[in-house]
Write an enzyme that holds these catalytic residues in place. Structure first.
Site, mmCIF file in Angstrom:
data_model
loop_
_atom_site.group_PDB
_atom_site.id
_atom_site.type_symbol
_atom_site.label_atom_id
_atom_site.label_comp_id
_atom_site.label_asym_id
_atom_site.label_seq_id
_atom_site.Cartn_x
_atom_site.Cartn_y
_atom_site.Cartn_z
ATOM 1 N N SER A 111 0.824 -1.204 0.000
ATOM 2 C CA SER A 111 0.000 0.000 0.000
ATOM 3 C C SER A 111 0.864 1.262 0.000
ATOM 4 C CB SER A 111 -0.961 -0.054 1.195
ATOM 5 O OG SER A 111 -1.940 0.937 1.107
ATOM 6 N N ASP A 265 -8.559 -4.691 -6.075
ATOM 7 C CA ASP A 265 -8.248 -3.531 -5.232
ATOM 8 C C ASP A 265 -8.993 -2.303 -5.752
ATOM 9 O OD1 ASP A 265 -7.050 -1.466 -3.732
ATOM 10 O OD2 ASP A 265 -5.085 -2.429 -3.787
ATOM 11 N N HIS A 295 -8.253 -4.642 -1.455
ATOM 12 C CA HIS A 295 -6.960 -4.096 -1.049
ATOM 13 C C HIS A 295 -6.332 -4.923 0.067
ATOM 14 C CE1 HIS A 295 -3.860 -1.071 -0.554
ATOM 15 N NE2 HIS A 295 -4.126 -1.013 0.738
#
Length: 324
Positions: A111, A265, A295
């Site tokens: 991320s 995602d 995600h």
């Protein structure tokens, strides 16, 4: 200017005499260095028996310098805006000055950790042999920026937030923040197919309270907003080196790269990674994580199947010679 800025980190493994086995692993939104421990161990891609793994906390996460732990006059809402330029330049000082490392075997991360890994490869191409961001991007898309405005607005709407000068945590605002986030972190299939049950949550409502609210309530509200600002302004080309020309920044990366977006995602879709790949001149593979977890497919230790996929991809990259 942030006087006396402090960068917190932990390491696992031993640095070789040649200093050629170092991996940089920056933290992610709502994460701290300890959260990566689920991915580090013998037999894993991040094996401390072979690699010297530097897990570094980004500014704003409550461990490195953050609104919640910085003295006045830079505390709380007066903490300066931090970009990934700031994060990776501080990290480069750590790597060079503390450990004497001039080249990293790998820059990687989940991320916002992936955003920082991309910045490492674009800003210091001679220092990064391999690059593997997962569930991340080289720049925050307009749609991603808009999403982040939602939870931010929910938190700011709590009168207890008091423009960041609160005496007690603005719990109502943080819970609202988490509830907005819960609609975006997992995928539609995650909820439709009841995948939250694999985490021990009986219903979508339980998943919100036990996963999202619990995580964000463990953070200071100003810290959440500081990290969110860094995310919204993430762009490897938004600096004096590339002058906002994204294609030039992507082309400057020389690291052997594998981009690992999550197939479902909603923050960092595969298409954004495909655009990055199309602009790169270094060897680059696009290998989406085939997961319905959205995600959080990349969340360290969250889903064993997705972690195994990531392990295999990282092992393959580390087994491949660098471009030079």
């Amino acid at each position: 200017v942030l006087p006396d800025a402090r960068l917190a980190y932990e390491t696992q493994g031993m640095l070789t005499p040649a200093r050629d086995n170092a991996i940089i692993l920056p933290t992610f939104y709502g994460g701290r260095s300890a959260d990566y421990r689920a991915m580090i161990g013998p037999g894993r891609a991040l094996d401390p028996d072979h690699w010297f793994i530097i897990v570094v906390n980004m500014f704003g996460n409550g461990v490195s310098s953050s609104p919640s732990n910085t003295p006045a006059p830079h505390s709380g809402p007066d903490f300066p805006a931090i970009t990934h330029w700031d994060n990776v330049h501080a990290q480069r000082r750590l790597v060079r000055e503390r450990f004497g490392i001039e080249r990293l075997a790998l820059a990687t991360g989940f991320s916002m950790g992936g955003q920082q890994a991309n910045h490492w490869a674009a800003l210091f191409p001679d220092m990064v042999a391999r690059l593997a961001p997962w569930c991340g991007s080289a720049r925050t898309s307009p749609h991603n920026w808009v999403f982040l405005e939602g939870p931010k607005a929910a938190l700011l709407a709590d009168t207890a937030f008091a423009e960041g000068h609160y005496d007690a945590p603005p719990e109502k605002g943080i819970r609202a923040f988490a509830r907005v986030w819960a609609g975006w972190g997992p995928s539609q299939a995650f909820y439709r197919d009841g995948l939250y049950r694999a985490l021990g949550h009986a219903s979508p409502a339980a998943h919100i309270s036990e996963f999202w609210e619990a995580n964000f309530l463990a953070f200071d509200a100003n810290d959440l907003l500081a990290m969110l600002s860094t995310w919204q302004n993430s762009d490897i080309s938004a600096n004096t080196v590339y002058g906002g020309t994204y294609a030039d920044a992507c082309a400057a990366i020389t690291a052997r790269t594998v981009l690992l977006p999550g197939a479902t995602d909603l923050y960092f879709p595969v298409e954004d990674n495909r655009i990055q790949k199309s602009l790169m001149t270094a060897p680059c593979a696009l290998t989406p994580i085939p997961s319905d977890w959205g995600h959080i497919a990349g969340g360290p230790g969250v889903n064993a199947i997705d972690m195994a996929f990531l392990d295999a991809a990282l092992i393959a990259l580390l087994d491949t010679p660098a471009t030079r």
